[in-house]
Design an enzyme around this catalytic site. Structure first.
Site, mmCIF file in Angstrom:
data_model
loop_
_atom_site.group_PDB
_atom_site.id
_atom_site.type_symbol
_atom_site.label_atom_id
_atom_site.label_comp_id
_atom_site.label_asym_id
_atom_site.label_seq_id
_atom_site.Cartn_x
_atom_site.Cartn_y
_atom_site.Cartn_z
ATOM 1 C CD GLU A 296 -1.956 38.207 -7.898
ATOM 2 O OE1 GLU A 296 -2.242 37.018 -8.087
ATOM 3 O OE2 GLU A 296 -2.304 38.841 -6.872
ATOM 4 C CE LYS B 157 -4.151 27.985 -5.738
ATOM 5 N NZ LYS B 157 -5.125 28.478 -6.736
ATOM 6 C CG ASP C 6 -5.120 37.841 -10.569
ATOM 7 O OD1 ASP C 6 -5.320 36.634 -10.816
ATOM 8 O OD2 ASP C 6 -5.735 38.468 -9.684
ATOM 9 C CE LYS D 7 -0.051 35.044 -5.134
ATOM 10 N NZ LYS D 7 -1.037 33.947 -5.026
ATOM 11 N NE ARG E 1 -3.067 0.628 -0.771
ATOM 12 C CZ ARG E 1 -3.281 0.717 -2.075
ATOM 13 N NH1 ARG E 1 -2.898 1.787 -2.747
ATOM 14 N NH2 ARG E 1 -3.842 -0.273 -2.733
#
Length: 280
Positions: free
Chosen positions: A197, A136, A218, A168, A101
């Protein structure tokens, strides 16, 4: 930048943690099998995919039982088809089943990331744009997924908060403006890439004048991106971000931007369906 040594160290630590949470005080079910029993197992893919995770599988088997042997039929970055054999492993039957596993978890997840990345990379082939991942990622698998992205034909953005600046809206506000933020970044960490950004053409102009290395556009429209490319004229790299769908990906690439960042490369990956069976 992700180095081979960084990755090697990460594999050892990540596998150790994964096995600790899975095996704990011991695999009670594997103890039902006679200790001397030997076996060979075969792993296949139940779907078309791009494979990634060879070294993670190797490390799982090594940490569980160094006497296990693995015969790989594929390598990282290789496309496979449904029912194709990926590898066989031989040795103690107990050890094979204890490692199963953990090994498949890494292989299915990283192959899922590589497969998703290949899907996007194929759509912009020939445009010259580079598709970038984001932060992410699955907690604890940052470097693993970043590697998997490259196996799928895409590229890494910064690895974390430490190796490049991404200024940002909130940073700009807290610093007192784009010019001040960029100047402070270059003073604090000279040599590290500085990306800003922006949401408007006016902010793009400010970022360029401040000396940003990369400007993230953006949620710009296609027309705004084309205007930004013409206005920038190579003074900085341009990265498109936000609203990137399958339908919009190639049109965005054809505006002339240098990069497109896509959180889905790591965030939306679906594990590849794999199967391991003892064959003798």
């Amino acid at each position: 930048m992700l180095t081979s040594q960084d990755l090697k160290n990460d594999i050892v630590a990540t596998v150790r943690h994964a096995l600790s949470e899975d095996i704990g005080s011991g695999d009670v079910t594997a103890q039902l099998i006679p200790a001397e029993q030997q076996a060979t197992a075969r792993v296949i893919s139940r779907q078309d995919a791009v494979i990634c995770g060879v070294e993670w599988v190797n490390e799982v088997f090594r940490q569980v039982d160094p006497s296990l042997t693995i015969d790989w039929r594929v390598k990282d970055g290789e496309r496979v088809v449904r029912d194709q054999v990926l590898f066989t492993a031989s040795g103690s039957a107990r050890s094979l089943l204890t490692a199963e596993r953990g090994a498949l978890n890494f292989l299915q997840t990283l192959s899922g990331t590589a497969t998703t990345s290949r899907h996007y990379a194929d759509q912009v082939e020939g445009t010259g744009v580079k598709l970038l991942d984001t932060r992410k990622t699955l907690p604890g698998l940052r470097k693993a997924q970043k590697y998997a992205v490259t196996c799928g034909g895409c590229y890494n953005h910064r690895i974390g908060l430490y190796d490049a600046f991404l200024i940002k809206e909130n940073h700009i506000m807290a610093c007192g403006g784009i010019d001040a933020a960029v100047a402070t970044a270059k003073r604090n960490e000279p040599g590290k890439p500085v990306e800003v950004e922006v949401e408007t053409h006016a902010e793009l102009e400010q970022a360029l004048n401040a000396g940003a290395d990369i400007v993230m556009l953006d949620n710009f429209s296609l027309e705004q991106m084309r205007e930004a490319v013409a206005f920038t004229a190579g003074r900085a790299k341009l990265e498109a971000s936000g609203g990137v769908t399958d339908e919009m990906l190639r049109p965005i690439a054809e505006t002339g931007v240098d990069y497109i960042s896509i959180g889905a490369l790591t965030k939306h990956c679906q594990a590849v369906d794999l199967s391991m069976r003892l064959i003798d």
